[in-house]
Design an enzyme around this catalytic site. Structure first.
Site, PDB file in Angstrom:
ATOM      1  CG  HIS A   1      -2.062   0.646   1.060  1.00 28.31           C
ATOM      2  ND1 HIS A   1      -1.965   2.270   1.052  1.00 28.31           N
ATOM      3  CD2 HIS A   1      -3.520   0.587   0.993  1.00 28.31           C
ATOM      4  CE1 HIS A   1      -3.119   2.925   1.143  1.00 28.31           C
ATOM      5  NE2 HIS A   1      -4.073   1.953   0.904  1.00 28.31           N
TER       6      HIS A   1
ATOM      7  N   GLY B   1       3.997  21.636  11.945  1.00 33.76           N
ATOM      8  CA  GLY B   1       5.524  21.226  12.036  1.00 33.76           C
ATOM      9  C   GLY B   1       6.509  21.792  11.206  1.00 33.76           C
TER      10      GLY B   1
ATOM     11  CG  PHE C   1      13.342  12.666   6.478  1.00 38.81           C
ATOM     12  CD1 PHE C   1      12.085  12.025   6.087  1.00 38.81           C
ATOM     13  CD2 PHE C   1      14.253  11.681   6.321  1.00 38.81           C
ATOM     14  CE1 PHE C   1      11.989  10.938   5.601  1.00 38.81           C
ATOM     15  CE2 PHE C   1      14.317  10.564   6.124  1.00 38.81           C
ATOM     16  CZ  PHE C   1      12.836  10.045   5.706  1.00 38.81           C
ATOM     17  CB  VAL C   2      10.981  12.525  11.759  1.00 36.37           C
ATOM     18  CG1 VAL C   2      11.227  11.526  12.981  1.00 36.37           C
ATOM     19  CG2 VAL C   2      11.061  13.969  11.941  1.00 36.37           C
ATOM     20  N   PRO C   3      13.228  10.171   9.908  1.00 35.42           N
ATOM     21  CG  PRO C   3      15.469   9.807   9.806  1.00 35.42           C
ATOM     22  CD  PRO C   3      14.586  10.732  10.581  1.00 35.42           C
TER      23      PRO C   3
ATOM     24  CD1 TRP D   1       5.817  11.005  11.439  1.00 36.48           C
ATOM     25  CD2 TRP D   1       5.280   9.599  13.117  1.00 36.48           C
ATOM     26  NE1 TRP D   1       4.221  11.043  11.937  1.00 36.48           N
ATOM     27  CE2 TRP D   1       4.216  10.297  12.952  1.00 36.48           C
ATOM     28  CE3 TRP D   1       5.441   8.682  14.094  1.00 36.48           C
ATOM     29  CZ2 TRP D   1       3.075   9.800  13.526  1.00 36.48           C
ATOM     30  CZ3 TRP D   1       4.224   8.084  14.830  1.00 36.48           C
ATOM     31  CH2 TRP D   1       3.085   8.780  14.435  1.00 36.48           C
ATOM     32  N   GLY D   2       8.539   9.654   9.189  1.00 31.10           N
ATOM     33  CA  GLY D   2       7.965  10.080   7.918  1.00 31.10           C
ATOM     34  C   GLY D   2       7.062  11.414   8.138  1.00 31.10           C
TER      35      GLY D   2
END
Length: 576
Positions: A94, A175, A179-181, A183-184
């Site tokens: 998905h 926010g 980029f928060v690897p 979390w995305g």
């Protein structure tokens, strides 16, 4: 009734095979169950469904509550996911861009879309502030037209986020653009009820996707739209079931209903290759399939993911009832029919009480409704020292019983050998009575509630001129609402007289007295409605409204008198 909002967060974990993880200092918990517990343990939130997909590696949670509670439930779920999910390791069929990929808020009962937009904004801001993650708004909550569509925001998915966040046009609504690897990014918003619906095929992923391109509104891109409005779609393969699916999202099931999607997929599955769009100029990597003269693909049922509104099921059932010239009255039977026709139990049992949202959500007030009371208790409540329930509720009860008797006489005639020549006529006469008895019985409570709105308006403050004006306007609106219910009752009964006359002419003669009682009960219902309306009209100041109501109600009353006399006279003369 209380306000009810549905929240359907989609989390990027669907296997539940991850080892139990340490949360805090000592609690061991699995990802899917942990997120579910975070929701169900939120006060005021009712978790209705958890749908995990191993191949998609995604779990869809469905829960309801009042606006404030569902926002807290979504935040609690997100907090848990933030500890348990690592997007840098995620793989699945998905499309996705975050650990909490999308979190929509949907109005269910006594809630406006604007209130759901507010929920999305409150949730999005708090999520971004607390977890320091980027959040986008979509659907009715979108602040930019380019972000109204979820696929548009999610284009490129998680892997494209590092570069995407550097572009000004993709600056988050809440926010920072960092980029928060793990979390995305998360997308939240407000929308109508979306139905996730998949059709099963014995074929390859590429052939399923070919059909999806034909039917989805987006089609193959600019200049090549698909056939079905408000439908998203793609093809994928379910390894655990060893089948392909045309996976769709119905963004508005009243625009494109379930049966239309199913029938269109069936049509394409059997279609000749020459009847489909010409793609011979595309390279194989873009086509994703090899051309053939005919598909002839077996369709082996379908699958609903998450919950579905009852109306979507009943609308689909009515299509097949009409198409196949069937005679089905009961809702339960219609639901059973559509489960069969769409093959909704092909992958797992489809249990309506666990999948249809109206059957799952029981408002606490419903148990105290007048129609849920035993007859003796209802009579006692009418006889109590209270203005409601009163004549309006009693009139609705009497009229619904009259319609029920009409339905009963039809069913006592239909299907019997001695009356078999009347079967076609009974199939025409029974449904109006069956529908009317269900609509009229709802008015038993509706009348009482409508009058209550007038009583509540009378309690409003009246100290200042502004307060007096507001109170007067609310009282006038309350009176019009109170008038509306008995007027609808009289209007519904008025539509039944032609059918009752035919039932009196052809119905089972053994039920003669039942038709006579039905006629007098329906007439009594109209009399009660007439007097209730006339009483409330006296206090209404809108003269045009009063005149229209008087004229129409007098017509309904006159028709009730004449039709009742006609039915009784006809029955007196009938001997066979």
């Amino acid at each position: 009734m209380s306000k009810l909002v549905e929240c359907v967060p989609n989390f990027s974990e669907g296997n539940n095979k991850q080892p139990e993880l340490l949360v805090g200092s000592c609690v061991l918990i699995q990802v899917i169950d942990g997120i579910g517990q975070a929701i169900s343990q939120t006060p005021g939130c009712m978790l209705l469904d958890v749908d995990a997909g191993p191949s998609t590696n995604r779990t869809v949670y469905t829960f309801v509550g009042n606006p404030q509670d569902v926002v807290q439930g979504a935040l609690n779920a997100a907090r848990m996911a933030f500890q348990l999910i690592d997007m840098s390791k995620h793989k699945g069929e998905h499309p996705r861009m975050g650990a909490l990929d999308v979190c929509p808020f949907i109005p269910v009962r006594n809630v406006t879309m604007e209130e759901c937009v507010c929920c999305a904004n409150v949730f999005g801001k708090q999520l971004a502030d607390e977890l320091q993650v980027p959040v986008y708004l979509y659907g009715a909550a979108a602040v930019k037209e380019s972000r109204r569509s979820l696929p548009a925001i999610r284009a490129g998915e998680y892997e494209a986020l590092p570069e995407k966040l550097k572009k000004a046009e993709w600056s988050p609504d809440f926010g920072s653009a960092n980029f928060v690897p793990r979390w995305g990014a998360t997308v939240t918003g407000a929308r109508k009820f979306l139905i996730a619906y998949n059709i099963n095929l014995l074929c390859t992923k590429e052939l399923a996707h070919r059909i999806a391109l034909n039917i989805r509104e987006q089609g193959r891109g600019e200049g090549q739209p698909g056939r079905l409005k408000q439908v998203q779609g793609m093809g994928w393969y379910l390894d655990e079931e060893n089948i392909a699916q045309v996976s769709t999202n119905l963004l508005d099931f009243e625009t494109t209903p379930l049966h239309t999607v199913y029938e269109e997929v069936c049509t394409d599955a059997q279609a000749s290759g020459t009847g489909l769009p010409n793609e011979s100029n595309l390279p194989l990597s873009e086509k994703g399939f090899i051309c053939c003269s005919a598909l002839n693909l077996p369709v082996v049922g379908s699958q609903l993911v998450g919950l579905v509104p009852k109306k979507a099921m009943l609308d689909a059932a009515e299509f097949y009832i009409k198409k196949e010239n069937l005679f089905i009255l009961e809702e339960d039977h219609k639901i059973r029919l559509i489960i069969n026709r769409l093959g909704l139990d092909s992958l797992s049992p489809f249990r309506p009480k666990e999948r249809i949202i109206e059957d799952m959500v029981q408002d606490g007030e419903d148990s105290g409704s007048l129609t849920s009371l035993p007859v003796h208790s209802f009579v006692q409540k009418v006889g109590a020292r209270s203005a409601a329930p009163g004549g309006g509720s009693v009139s609705a009860a009497i009229a619904s019983l009259g319609a029920a008797l009409g339905c009963m006489v039809g069913l006592m005639t239909y299907g019997k050998r001695q009356f078999e020549e009347l079967d076609p006529e009974m199939r025409q006469l029974i449904p109006p009575f069956h529908q009317a008895m269900n609509e009229l019985v709802v008015m038993v409570d509706a009348d009482s509630l409508a009058f209550s709105s007038y009583v509540d308006a009378m309690k409003l403050p009246k100290n200042t001129c502004e307060e007096k004006e507001r109170r007067t306007a609310a009282m006038q609106l309350g009176l019009k609402n109170a008038v509306g219910v008995p007027f609808s009752l009289a209007e519904k009964v008025n539509s039944l007289w032609p059918f009752l006359k035919e039932m009196a002419r052809h119905g089972n003669i053994a039920c003669k007295s039942d038709i006579q009682v039905a006629a007098k009960a329906l007439e009594a219902g109209v009399f009660g409605a007439y007097f209730n309306v006339v009483t409330n009209l006296k206090e209404i100041t809108d003269e045009d409204f009063k005149q229209q109501m008087h004229r129409k109600l007098f017509h309904f009353l006159d028709e009730a008198k004449k039709s009742t006399a006609f039915v009784l006279d006809l029955l007196e003369k009938r001997t066979i």
